[in-house]
Write a protein that holds these residues in place. Sequence first.
Motif, PDB file in Angstrom:
ATOM      1  N   ILE A  18       0.999  -1.426   0.020  1.00 33.24           N
ATOM      2  CA  ILE A  18       0.001  -0.101  -0.013  1.00 33.24           C
ATOM      3  C   ILE A  18       0.702   1.420   0.051  1.00 33.24           C
ATOM      4  O   ILE A  18       0.520   2.260  -0.498  1.00 33.24           O
ATOM      5  N   GLY A  19       1.934   1.172   0.973  1.00 37.20           N
ATOM      6  CA  GLY A  19       2.759   2.639   0.951  1.00 37.20           C
ATOM      7  C   GLY A  19       3.302   2.871  -0.443  1.00 37.20           C
ATOM      8  O   GLY A  19       3.673   4.113  -0.783  1.00 37.20           O
ATOM      9  N   HIS A  20       3.912   1.752  -1.115  1.00 31.81           N
ATOM     10  CA  HIS A  20       4.550   1.993  -2.406  1.00 31.81           C
ATOM     11  C   HIS A  20       3.562   2.354  -3.325  1.00 31.81           C
ATOM     12  O   HIS A  20       3.811   3.291  -4.337  1.00 31.81           O
ATOM     13  N   LEU A  21       2.413   1.698  -3.493  1.00 31.48           N
ATOM     14  CA  LEU A  21       1.304   2.052  -4.524  1.00 31.48           C
ATOM     15  C   LEU A  21       0.746   3.658  -4.335  1.00 31.48           C
ATOM     16  O   LEU A  21       0.352   4.363  -5.148  1.00 31.48           O
ATOM     17  N   LEU A  22       0.574   3.763  -2.953  1.00 31.95           N
ATOM     18  CA  LEU A  22       0.090   5.255  -2.578  1.00 31.95           C
ATOM     19  C   LEU A  22       1.231   6.456  -3.064  1.00 31.95           C
ATOM     20  O   LEU A  22       1.052   7.356  -3.670  1.00 31.95           O
ATOM     21  N   ARG A  23       2.526   5.978  -2.747  1.00 28.86           N
ATOM     22  CA  ARG A  23       3.508   6.983  -3.157  1.00 28.86           C
ATOM     23  C   ARG A  23       3.601   7.015  -4.847  1.00 28.86           C
ATOM     24  O   ARG A  23       4.001   8.187  -5.071  1.00 28.86           O
ATOM     25  N   ARG A  24       3.678   6.037  -5.538  1.00 26.94           N
ATOM     26  CA  ARG A  24       3.472   5.923  -6.956  1.00 26.94           C
ATOM     27  C   ARG A  24       2.386   6.706  -7.458  1.00 26.94           C
ATOM     28  O   ARG A  24       2.505   7.620  -8.472  1.00 26.94           O
ATOM     29  N   ALA A  25       1.228   6.447  -6.731  1.00 26.66           N
ATOM     30  CA  ALA A  25      -0.066   7.304  -7.246  1.00 26.66           C
ATOM     31  C   ALA A  25       0.202   8.826  -7.114  1.00 26.66           C
ATOM     32  O   ALA A  25      -0.247   9.743  -7.670  1.00 26.66           O
ATOM     33  N   TYR A  26       0.866   9.123  -5.972  1.00 29.11           N
ATOM     34  CA  TYR A  26       1.032  10.693  -5.324  1.00 29.11           C
ATOM     35  C   TYR A  26       2.009  11.152  -6.495  1.00 29.11           C
ATOM     36  O   TYR A  26       1.886  12.274  -6.726  1.00 29.11           O
ATOM     37  N   GLN A  27       2.973  10.410  -6.862  1.00 21.15           N
ATOM     38  CA  GLN A  27       4.035  11.058  -7.822  1.00 21.15           C
ATOM     39  C   GLN A  27       3.497  11.159  -8.980  1.00 21.15           C
ATOM     40  O   GLN A  27       3.764  12.355  -9.733  1.00 21.15           O
ATOM     41  N   ARG A  28       2.634  10.435  -9.678  1.00 22.22           N
ATOM     42  CA  ARG A  28       1.798  10.414 -10.834  1.00 22.22           C
ATOM     43  C   ARG A  28       1.028  11.791 -10.737  1.00 22.22           C
ATOM     44  O   ARG A  28       0.700  12.806 -11.632  1.00 22.22           O
ATOM     45  N   HIS A  29       0.095  12.081  -9.600  1.00 22.61           N
ATOM     46  CA  HIS A  29      -0.603  13.013  -9.525  1.00 22.61           C
ATOM     47  C   HIS A  29       0.204  14.405  -9.271  1.00 22.61           C
ATOM     48  O   HIS A  29      -0.275  15.407 -10.056  1.00 22.61           O
ATOM     49  N   ALA A  31       3.116  14.887 -10.869  1.00 28.51           N
ATOM     50  CA  ALA A  31       3.428  15.164 -12.312  1.00 28.51           C
ATOM     51  C   ALA A  31       2.487  15.941 -13.143  1.00 28.51           C
ATOM     52  O   ALA A  31       2.720  16.715 -13.797  1.00 28.51           O
ATOM     53  N   ILE A  32       1.365  15.336 -13.152  1.00 25.35           N
ATOM     54  CA  ILE A  32       0.087  15.886 -13.614  1.00 25.35           C
ATOM     55  C   ILE A  32      -0.058  17.208 -13.313  1.00 25.35           C
ATOM     56  O   ILE A  32      -0.280  18.155 -14.028  1.00 25.35           O
ATOM     57  N   PHE A  33      -0.172  17.607 -11.932  1.00 29.46           N
ATOM     58  CA  PHE A  33      -0.237  19.181 -11.429  1.00 29.46           C
ATOM     59  C   PHE A  33       1.030  19.875 -12.017  1.00 29.46           C
ATOM     60  O   PHE A  33       0.398  21.041 -12.474  1.00 29.46           O
ATOM     61  N   GLN A  34       2.006  19.582 -11.926  1.00 32.82           N
ATOM     62  CA  GLN A  34       3.009  20.433 -12.219  1.00 32.82           C
ATOM     63  C   GLN A  34       3.009  20.735 -13.788  1.00 32.82           C
ATOM     64  O   GLN A  34       3.398  21.733 -14.320  1.00 32.82           O
ATOM     65  N   LYS A  35       2.473  19.675 -14.567  1.00 25.65           N
ATOM     66  CA  LYS A  35       2.424  19.841 -16.057  1.00 25.65           C
ATOM     67  C   LYS A  35       1.128  20.907 -16.388  1.00 25.65           C
ATOM     68  O   LYS A  35       1.245  21.586 -17.421  1.00 25.65           O
ATOM     69  N   GLU A  36       0.041  20.835 -15.811  1.00 24.60           N
ATOM     70  CA  GLU A  36      -1.186  21.466 -16.002  1.00 24.60           C
ATOM     71  C   GLU A  36      -1.269  22.813 -15.289  1.00 24.60           C
ATOM     72  O   GLU A  36      -1.905  23.693 -15.832  1.00 24.60           O
ATOM     73  N   ILE A  37      -0.755  23.078 -14.139  1.00 25.22           N
ATOM     74  CA  ILE A  37      -0.983  24.223 -13.371  1.00 25.22           C
ATOM     75  C   ILE A  37       0.119  25.438 -14.217  1.00 25.22           C
ATOM     76  O   ILE A  37       1.287  25.243 -14.428  1.00 25.22           O
ATOM     77  N   PRO A  38      -0.746  26.409 -14.480  1.00 22.93           N
ATOM     78  CA  PRO A  38       0.040  27.366 -15.382  1.00 22.93           C
ATOM     79  C   PRO A  38       1.203  28.107 -14.708  1.00 22.93           C
ATOM     80  O   PRO A  38       2.019  28.691 -15.314  1.00 22.93           O
ATOM     81  N   ASP A  39       1.163  28.273 -13.456  1.00 23.41           N
ATOM     82  CA  ASP A  39       2.054  29.125 -12.561  1.00 23.41           C
ATOM     83  C   ASP A  39       3.093  27.887 -12.145  1.00 23.41           C
ATOM     84  O   ASP A  39       2.779  27.094 -11.330  1.00 23.41           O
ATOM     85  N   ILE A  40       4.168  27.677 -13.041  1.00 28.77           N
ATOM     86  CA  ILE A  40       5.363  26.735 -12.859  1.00 28.77           C
ATOM     87  C   ILE A  40       6.096  27.152 -11.540  1.00 28.77           C
ATOM     88  O   ILE A  40       6.490  26.028 -11.140  1.00 28.77           O
ATOM     89  N   ASP A  41       5.923  27.947 -10.683  1.00 26.01           N
ATOM     90  CA  ASP A  41       6.592  28.072  -9.395  1.00 26.01           C
ATOM     91  C   ASP A  41       5.637  27.616  -8.207  1.00 26.01           C
ATOM     92  O   ASP A  41       6.050  27.828  -7.173  1.00 26.01           O
ATOM     93  N   LEU A  42       4.372  27.094  -8.447  1.00 21.36           N
ATOM     94  CA  LEU A  42       3.366  26.940  -7.540  1.00 21.36           C
ATOM     95  C   LEU A  42       3.461  25.513  -7.344  1.00 21.36           C
ATOM     96  O   LEU A  42       3.124  24.694  -8.311  1.00 21.36           O
ATOM     97  N   THR A  43       3.830  24.867  -6.247  1.00 25.49           N
ATOM     98  CA  THR A  43       3.653  23.501  -5.873  1.00 25.49           C
ATOM     99  C   THR A  43       2.370  22.987  -5.497  1.00 25.49           C
ATOM    100  O   THR A  43       1.479  23.911  -4.937  1.00 25.49           O
ATOM    101  N   SER A  44       2.240  21.842  -5.402  1.00 31.82           N
ATOM    102  CA  SER A  44       0.933  21.442  -5.003  1.00 31.82           C
ATOM    103  C   SER A  44       0.629  21.564  -3.720  1.00 31.82           C
ATOM    104  O   SER A  44      -0.478  21.990  -2.926  1.00 31.82           O
ATOM    105  N   VAL A  45       1.745  21.708  -2.659  1.00 34.19           N
ATOM    106  CA  VAL A  45       1.717  21.862  -1.290  1.00 34.19           C
ATOM    107  C   VAL A  45       1.443  23.229  -1.202  1.00 34.19           C
ATOM    108  O   VAL A  45       0.553  23.761  -0.231  1.00 34.19           O
ATOM    109  N   GLN A  46       1.922  24.301  -1.837  1.00 35.68           N
ATOM    110  CA  GLN A  46       1.669  25.794  -1.747  1.00 35.68           C
ATOM    111  C   GLN A  46       0.212  26.063  -2.132  1.00 35.68           C
ATOM    112  O   GLN A  46      -0.393  26.737  -1.397  1.00 35.68           O
ATOM    113  N   PHE A  47      -0.200  25.320  -3.245  1.00 38.79           N
ATOM    114  CA  PHE A  47      -1.579  25.252  -3.644  1.00 38.79           C
ATOM    115  C   PHE A  47      -2.546  25.326  -2.537  1.00 38.79           C
ATOM    116  O   PHE A  47      -3.597  25.658  -2.279  1.00 38.79           O
ATOM    117  N   ALA A  48      -2.436  24.009  -1.852  1.00 39.37           N
ATOM    118  CA  ALA A  48      -3.035  23.465  -0.697  1.00 39.37           C
ATOM    119  C   ALA A  48      -2.984  24.479   0.514  1.00 39.37           C
ATOM    120  O   ALA A  48      -4.043  24.567   1.014  1.00 39.37           O
TER     121      ALA A  48
END
Length: 150
Positions: A18-29, A31-48
Amino acid sequence: MSDFKSILSSDYALEKQIGHLLRRAYQRHTAIFQKEIPDIDLTSVQFAVMTAIRKLGTAPIVQISHETAVDHATLRDVVSRLKKRGLVQIVQDKADRRQRLVSITPEGKELIEATIPVAKKVTELTLAPLDECERIAALHILGKLAISDS
């Protein structure tokens, strides 16, 4: 996939943990966030963090930490970076001089408002491999795992 008992009783297979699968799913998410969000300096944690501040209004770091599940040390760093960008402001609480209160600036609010529709798309893209029933189940299960204290 094998049944749950056979996963636990067989040799340790990292790709089924489960830990490995959650980590891989989070990595995928992420990567998608960084690709799609227009502000390249905004991280998912900063957004949260900014989304939480937007919801809470002016709030102490401890309350933002509770809302986002980001530890205090990391949160202080995130808030400092957001302040440097002019997206949040920090003031000392007049009632409790030890507390620092954080609020979103007009620039921060504008960025969040522009980013939220894209963030919704990120969620859709993250869940894209799943059918609708699996999406509902995944969100329900992850919600239970996220709040469980055992």
